[in-house]
Write a protein that holds these residues in place. Sequence first.
Motif, PDB file in Angstrom:
ATOM      1  N   ALA A 461      20.734  80.011 -19.959  1.00 34.89           N
ATOM      2  CA  ALA A 461      19.985  78.846 -19.482  1.00 34.89           C
ATOM      3  C   ALA A 461      18.860  78.494 -20.447  1.00 34.89           C
ATOM      4  O   ALA A 461      18.611  77.318 -20.746  1.00 34.89           O
ATOM      5  N   ALA A 462      18.175  79.515 -20.956  1.00 33.93           N
ATOM      6  CA  ALA A 462      17.077  79.266 -21.891  1.00 33.93           C
ATOM      7  C   ALA A 462      17.592  78.653 -23.186  1.00 33.93           C
ATOM      8  O   ALA A 462      16.965  77.737 -23.754  1.00 33.93           O
ATOM      9  N   LEU A 463      18.727  79.125 -23.670  1.00 38.02           N
ATOM     10  CA  LEU A 463      19.286  78.587 -24.909  1.00 38.02           C
ATOM     11  C   LEU A 463      19.795  77.158 -24.716  1.00 38.02           C
ATOM     12  O   LEU A 463      19.684  76.318 -25.614  1.00 38.02           O
ATOM     13  N   ALA A 464      20.346  76.847 -23.557  1.00 41.84           N
ATOM     14  CA  ALA A 464      20.772  75.475 -23.264  1.00 41.84           C
ATOM     15  C   ALA A 464      19.565  74.551 -23.183  1.00 41.84           C
ATOM     16  O   ALA A 464      19.597  73.405 -23.663  1.00 41.84           O
ATOM     17  N   ASP A 465      18.500  75.048 -22.592  1.00 43.48           N
ATOM     18  CA  ASP A 465      17.277  74.252 -22.505  1.00 43.48           C
ATOM     19  C   ASP A 465      16.727  73.960 -23.896  1.00 43.48           C
ATOM     20  O   ASP A 465      16.281  72.840 -24.190  1.00 43.48           O
ATOM     21  N   ALA A 466      16.779  74.965 -24.765  1.00 47.38           N
ATOM     22  CA  ALA A 466      16.312  74.759 -26.135  1.00 47.38           C
ATOM     23  C   ALA A 466      17.168  73.735 -26.856  1.00 47.38           C
ATOM     24  O   ALA A 466      16.660  72.881 -27.603  1.00 47.38           O
ATOM     25  N   ALA A 467      18.479  73.783 -26.632  1.00 41.98           N
ATOM     26  CA  ALA A 467      19.393  72.839 -27.283  1.00 41.98           C
ATOM     27  C   ALA A 467      19.182  71.413 -26.798  1.00 41.98           C
ATOM     28  O   ALA A 467      19.559  70.451 -27.482  1.00 41.98           O
ATOM     29  N   ALA A 468      18.612  71.260 -25.617  1.00 42.38           N
ATOM     30  CA  ALA A 468      18.411  69.925 -25.054  1.00 42.38           C
ATOM     31  C   ALA A 468      17.181  69.229 -25.615  1.00 42.38           C
ATOM     32  O   ALA A 468      16.978  68.037 -25.382  1.00 42.38           O
ATOM     33  N   ARG A 469      16.363  69.973 -26.365  1.00 40.50           N
ATOM     34  CA  ARG A 469      15.148  69.371 -26.911  1.00 40.50           C
ATOM     35  C   ARG A 469      15.479  68.521 -28.130  1.00 40.50           C
ATOM     36  O   ARG A 469      16.461  68.765 -28.822  1.00 40.50           O
ATOM     37  N   PRO A 470      14.658  67.533 -28.434  1.00 37.73           N
ATOM     38  CA  PRO A 470      14.986  66.580 -29.507  1.00 37.73           C
ATOM     39  C   PRO A 470      14.804  67.129 -30.915  1.00 37.73           C
ATOM     40  O   PRO A 470      15.078  66.437 -31.879  1.00 37.73           O
ATOM     41  N   ASN A 471      14.337  68.366 -31.077  1.00 32.33           N
ATOM     42  CA  ASN A 471      14.122  68.927 -32.415  1.00 32.33           C
ATOM     43  C   ASN A 471      15.443  69.019 -33.173  1.00 32.33           C
ATOM     44  O   ASN A 471      16.516  69.109 -32.594  1.00 32.33           O
ATOM     45  N   ALA A 472      15.362  69.052 -34.455  1.00 34.28           N
ATOM     46  CA  ALA A 472      16.564  69.202 -35.270  1.00 34.28           C
ATOM     47  C   ALA A 472      17.207  70.555 -35.041  1.00 34.28           C
ATOM     48  O   ALA A 472      18.430  70.701 -35.114  1.00 34.28           O
ATOM     49  N   PHE A 473      16.371  71.592 -34.779  1.00 27.34           N
ATOM     50  CA  PHE A 473      16.888  72.920 -34.492  1.00 27.34           C
ATOM     51  C   PHE A 473      16.389  73.322 -33.111  1.00 27.34           C
ATOM     52  O   PHE A 473      15.333  72.878 -32.652  1.00 27.34           O
ATOM     53  N   PRO A 474      17.108  74.182 -32.456  1.00 25.89           N
ATOM     54  CA  PRO A 474      16.636  74.650 -31.160  1.00 25.89           C
ATOM     55  C   PRO A 474      15.281  75.324 -31.278  1.00 25.89           C
ATOM     56  O   PRO A 474      14.973  75.926 -32.298  1.00 25.89           O
ATOM     57  N   SER A 475      14.493  75.189 -30.221  1.00 24.76           N
ATOM     58  CA  SER A 475      13.197  75.854 -30.188  1.00 24.76           C
ATOM     59  C   SER A 475      13.409  77.340 -30.398  1.00 24.76           C
ATOM     60  O   SER A 475      14.306  77.948 -29.828  1.00 24.76           O
ATOM     61  N   GLY A 476      12.551  77.943 -31.242  1.00 24.21           N
ATOM     62  CA  GLY A 476      12.699  79.368 -31.502  1.00 24.21           C
ATOM     63  C   GLY A 476      13.332  79.661 -32.836  1.00 24.21           C
ATOM     64  O   GLY A 476      13.383  80.794 -33.276  1.00 24.21           O
TER      65      GLY A 476
END
Length: 649
Positions: A461-476
């Motif tokens: 769930a945390a990784l999916a949430d990171a992927a949903a952010r508009p950054n070019a790379f996932p948060s983290g």
Amino acid sequence: MITSLLVANRGEIARRIFRTCRELGIATVAVHSDPDTDAPHVHEADTAVRLPGAAPADTYLRADLIIQAALAAGADAVHPGYGFLSENAEFASAVQEAGLTWIGPSASAIAAMGSKTEAKRLMATAGVPVLTVAAQPTEADLPLLVKAAAGGGGRGMRIVRRLAELEGALESARAEAAKAFGSDEVFCEPYLPTGRHVEVQLLADEHGSVWTLGERDCSLQRRHQKVIEEAPAPGLSDEGRAGLHRAAVAAARAIGYTGAGTAEFLLAPDGRIFFLEMNTRLQVEHPVTECVTGLDLVALQLRIAEGEALPSGQPQIRGHAIEARLYAEDPEHDWRPQAGTLHLLQLADACAEFTTTGREGGLRLDSGVTGPAAVGIHYDAMLAKVIAWAPTRAAAARRLADALGRARIHGLTTNRDLLVAALRHPAFLDGRLHTGFLAEHAAELNPAGPDKHAPLAALAAALADAAARPNAFPSGWRNLPSQSQLKCYRAADGTEHEVRYRLTRTGLHAEGHPDTELLAATPGRVTLRTGGLTRTFEIATYGDAVHLDSPLGAITLTALPRHLEPAVHTDPGALLAPMPGTVVRTAVAPGERVTAGQPLLWLEAMKMEHRVCAPADGLLTELRVSPGQQVELGALLAVVQQTAAGQLP
């Protein structure tokens, strides 16, 4: 000939009947309450008529409004479905008096079977075995089952194991029966805790033909309501099956029955059968009979109503079919019904809607919902029926368990996991069935403790949430080691899961998951490899709720903010409404002493009554509600001031 048919019902049974009407070229008319304005059955009908109001008493139980709707829409026939007015003899008569064709047995047949006590008398006269108990029960008669004479569906039923409990059980059953069925008549019969509930599907025409289309075992029940049904009934001898069918035919002929109906029996452990009741309508579980016979029972109902004769020769039973009722309820908390928004109900592509045979793909879905839907408190909590057909019983059980396990159900707690566990239980697969099955195996079917897969699901769930952010790379994502990202989730059992992870050039580094690799991540799908095993999580987010479906099972998590708001303080002993509903009755008054587990009041929601009990010994200091009052989820109902044993507050 019928040209236009009104269905005096809602949900999946209305949709089921409409499907047959479309195949036969019959126009359709729906009726609907205000909460059902946008329901699928309304949109699928050719014409829809509003019944103003929300409660069944103001809408689907108003015979006068339904008949007016049929006449206004130009319908020439009425099909009652099941429930509501389907077994109301006065409604059947009124439909016919209005010049409309009634899809069902005669009003006299309905009336004859309308009272269970009268039905038992008629069946005994016809030579059909019945259960009886003396008017004044003794210890030798225990345990007893108190039942409503005019009802069904588990309403007005109470189990009595001690004579001292009988008076209270009778009073409680009468009150519930009067509210549910308009009659407070109740009776007692012997309670066989390991008996089986077996019923015979009947079809009879006006020309003297009576078909028995096999039998169904409906023993898996909760609160005396069926949960899993199957056809044919497993473990019956040829002699036992023949005797069961003879008794059903005798019951039908005794009242000159026509149309579709079901004779229900209790099968004792020693093989004896006892007549319970006759349902003078189509049953909820009719799909399993359709699957093993290849017949369309609704089409045959219409054919009989038009005066046609049944074809010569009875259809043969082929293979095995099992049906599971998917309810919006929480089995771990006394089957508490769930109201709210159903965001998604999605089964396998091979699952066809309302198919009459179920043989091509082996899976059938009968549901009253087709997409996001509001599930309210006014109607039954059943969301859908899922049916599997296969050449053998074992294959049907495996197919159904797999289909339910893979289903994506988002937004509400359901009994899905219990259904899957029951279908895979060794006792079920061996055919060791009885009406107490779910209670007997409760610990195995509802295992206590946190979900062992929740930590991995929280990481996904945390990784999916990171992927949903508009950054070019996932948060983290970092080229160099840095502080871990933090996300917190709460599981349904209250357990909180803290996820700390970093995404670097060397891959995923997640605390507590040293051997887990991230293979792919999008907002809706995350693939992880753990210990050499690759699994994909399908993920959907609705506000703070995160639903994850994977081969490990389905799990719902609540995303927690980093800084939690102060918790709302609740006084010790405060009893809050566990669901929205209506207060049916209260049993105590402020100032009275109560004991732990003592019922204080009853709430009604989704056609079921739920007790609210004292949490401990003490004094009832506040009672905030009264009978007839509607309450919302979390409303303060009462306050019990706890006392130590032997002390007064």
